[in-house]
Design a protein around this motif. Structure first.
Motif, PDB file in Angstrom:
ATOM      1  N   ARG A 174      69.159  59.427 -86.894  1.00 12.63           N
ATOM      2  CA  ARG A 174      68.797  58.121 -86.346  1.00 12.63           C
ATOM      3  C   ARG A 174      68.361  57.145 -87.438  1.00 12.63           C
ATOM      4  O   ARG A 174      68.646  55.949 -87.360  1.00 12.63           O
ATOM      5  CB  ARG A 174      67.676  58.298 -85.310  1.00 12.63           C
ATOM      6  N   ASP A 185      69.169  53.157 -88.032  1.00 10.86           N
ATOM      7  CA  ASP A 185      68.118  52.147 -88.117  1.00 10.86           C
ATOM      8  C   ASP A 185      68.217  51.346 -89.416  1.00 10.86           C
ATOM      9  O   ASP A 185      67.868  50.167 -89.448  1.00 10.86           O
ATOM     10  CB  ASP A 185      66.740  52.791 -87.994  1.00 10.86           C
ATOM     11  N   VAL A 238      72.445  59.411 -82.275  1.00 12.81           N
ATOM     12  CA  VAL A 238      72.752  58.009 -81.979  1.00 12.81           C
ATOM     13  C   VAL A 238      73.922  57.986 -81.000  1.00 12.81           C
ATOM     14  O   VAL A 238      75.010  58.466 -81.323  1.00 12.81           O
ATOM     15  CB  VAL A 238      73.130  57.222 -83.260  1.00 12.81           C
ATOM     16  N   ALA A 239      73.680  57.445 -79.823  1.00 14.71           N
ATOM     17  CA  ALA A 239      74.743  57.346 -78.820  1.00 14.71           C
ATOM     18  C   ALA A 239      75.800  56.362 -79.291  1.00 14.71           C
ATOM     19  O   ALA A 239      75.491  55.350 -79.928  1.00 14.71           O
ATOM     20  CB  ALA A 239      74.159  56.888 -77.484  1.00 14.71           C
ATOM     21  N   GLU A 240      77.053  56.668 -78.991  1.00 12.02           N
ATOM     22  CA  GLU A 240      78.142  55.769 -79.353  1.00 12.02           C
ATOM     23  C   GLU A 240      77.905  54.382 -78.752  1.00 12.02           C
ATOM     24  O   GLU A 240      78.191  53.361 -79.382  1.00 12.02           O
ATOM     25  CB  GLU A 240      79.484  56.330 -78.881  1.00 12.02           C
ATOM     26  N   GLU A 241      77.343  54.342 -77.563  1.00 14.84           N
ATOM     27  CA  GLU A 241      77.047  53.066 -76.906  1.00 14.84           C
ATOM     28  C   GLU A 241      76.046  52.233 -77.703  1.00 14.84           C
ATOM     29  O   GLU A 241      76.121  51.009 -77.715  1.00 14.84           O
ATOM     30  CB  GLU A 241      76.509  53.298 -75.478  1.00 14.84           C
ATOM     31  N   ASP A 242      75.088  52.899 -78.373  1.00 19.51           N
ATOM     32  CA  ASP A 242      74.110  52.183 -79.212  1.00 19.51           C
ATOM     33  C   ASP A 242      74.810  51.526 -80.400  1.00 19.51           C
ATOM     34  O   ASP A 242      74.525  50.385 -80.756  1.00 19.51           O
ATOM     35  CB  ASP A 242      73.009  53.121 -79.718  1.00 19.51           C
ATOM     36  N   GLY A 243      75.722  52.261 -81.015  1.00 14.60           N
ATOM     37  CA  GLY A 243      76.488  51.708 -82.128  1.00 14.60           C
ATOM     38  C   GLY A 243      77.344  50.548 -81.680  1.00 14.60           C
ATOM     39  O   GLY A 243      77.382  49.490 -82.328  1.00 14.60           O
ATOM     40  N   GLN A 244      78.027  50.726 -80.563  1.00 14.95           N
ATOM     41  CA  GLN A 244      78.888  49.671 -80.024  1.00 14.95           C
ATOM     42  C   GLN A 244      78.074  48.427 -79.685  1.00 14.95           C
ATOM     43  O   GLN A 244      78.481  47.303 -79.986  1.00 14.95           O
ATOM     44  CB  GLN A 244      79.622  50.179 -78.780  1.00 14.95           C
ATOM     45  N   ALA A 245      76.895  48.616 -79.082  1.00 13.25           N
ATOM     46  CA  ALA A 245      76.045  47.484 -78.694  1.00 13.25           C
ATOM     47  C   ALA A 245      75.563  46.712 -79.930  1.00 13.25           C
ATOM     48  O   ALA A 245      75.586  45.472 -79.941  1.00 13.25           O
ATOM     49  CB  ALA A 245      74.855  47.976 -77.878  1.00 13.25           C
ATOM     50  N   LEU A 246      75.134  47.420 -80.956  1.00 15.91           N
ATOM     51  CA  LEU A 246      74.700  46.753 -82.189  1.00 15.91           C
ATOM     52  C   LEU A 246      75.856  45.987 -82.813  1.00 15.91           C
ATOM     53  O   LEU A 246      75.699  44.834 -83.238  1.00 15.91           O
ATOM     54  CB  LEU A 246      74.128  47.763 -83.187  1.00 15.91           C
ATOM     55  N   ARG A 264      76.443  42.823 -80.847  1.00 13.30           N
ATOM     56  CA  ARG A 264      75.383  41.833 -81.099  1.00 13.30           C
ATOM     57  C   ARG A 264      75.563  41.135 -82.439  1.00 13.30           C
ATOM     58  O   ARG A 264      75.275  39.948 -82.582  1.00 13.30           O
ATOM     59  CB  ARG A 264      74.002  42.509 -81.083  1.00 13.30           C
TER      60      ARG A 264
END
Length: 172
Positions: free
Chosen positions: A53, A57, A91-99, A102
């Motif tokens: 993680r 970050d 780290v969820a793939e969705e977290d990477g995609q969301a960042l 953004r």
């Protein structure tokens, strides 16, 4: 710990593109010299380890460094590496995609071990860079009244390669 430099050719839209790639693996010991790497850079791959993680970050800090020191038009692709270790995912793939969304970055997950999406990452970023540079060259040629199109004998110089084609890899 290592630093790697590669110079090679890739095909983009049927054209040969020379790429010079530097990898500092995000190591602090190279942080003092990274502004020199940014000068003239037209693209960057921000890679984090999906099993750690903290590496994800740190992407925000590296992104800030890029935006502070590189050209404002730099093409950036963010990649979550080690997708082969899905069972250790932090780290969820969705977290990477969301960042990525953004921050208006391209995004994909890779596995260097299995060579999954590695070539696609380079092909994606180099294609985007090629299209941007080609459009700029075409606009400059039109402004100068030159009718030669990129890819028809026109050289598009994106960075000073100094003629050095040395490949090196160091580890300690």
């Amino acid at each position: 710990m290592w630093q790697y430099r590669f110079i090679g050719d890739l095909k983009v839209d049927g054209k040969t593109v020379k790429a010079q790639i530097w990898d500092t693996a995000g190591q602090e010991r190279y942080r003092a010299i990274t502004s020199a790497y940014y000068r003239g850079a037209v693209g960057a791959l921000l890679v984090y380890d999906i099993t750690k993680r903290q590496t994800f970050d740190n992407v925000q800090r590296w992104l800030r460094e890029l935006r502070d020191h590189a050209d404002s038009n730099i093409v950036i692709l963010m990649a979550g590496n080690k997708s082969d270790l899905n069972h250790l995912r932090a780290v969820a793939e969705e977290d990477g995609q969301a960042l990525a969304e953004r921050e208006s970055l391209s995004f994909l997950e890779t596995s260097a071990l299995e060579a999954t999406n590695v070539e696609k990452a380079f092909q994606t970023i180099l294609t985007e860079i090629y299209h941007i540079i080609s459009k700029k060259a075409l606009a400059a040629q039109e402004a100068a009244g030159n009718s030669t199109l990129p890819g028809q004998g026109t050289t598009i110089n994106v960075a000073d390669t100094s003629g050095n084609t040395k490949r090196s890899c160091c580890s300690t």
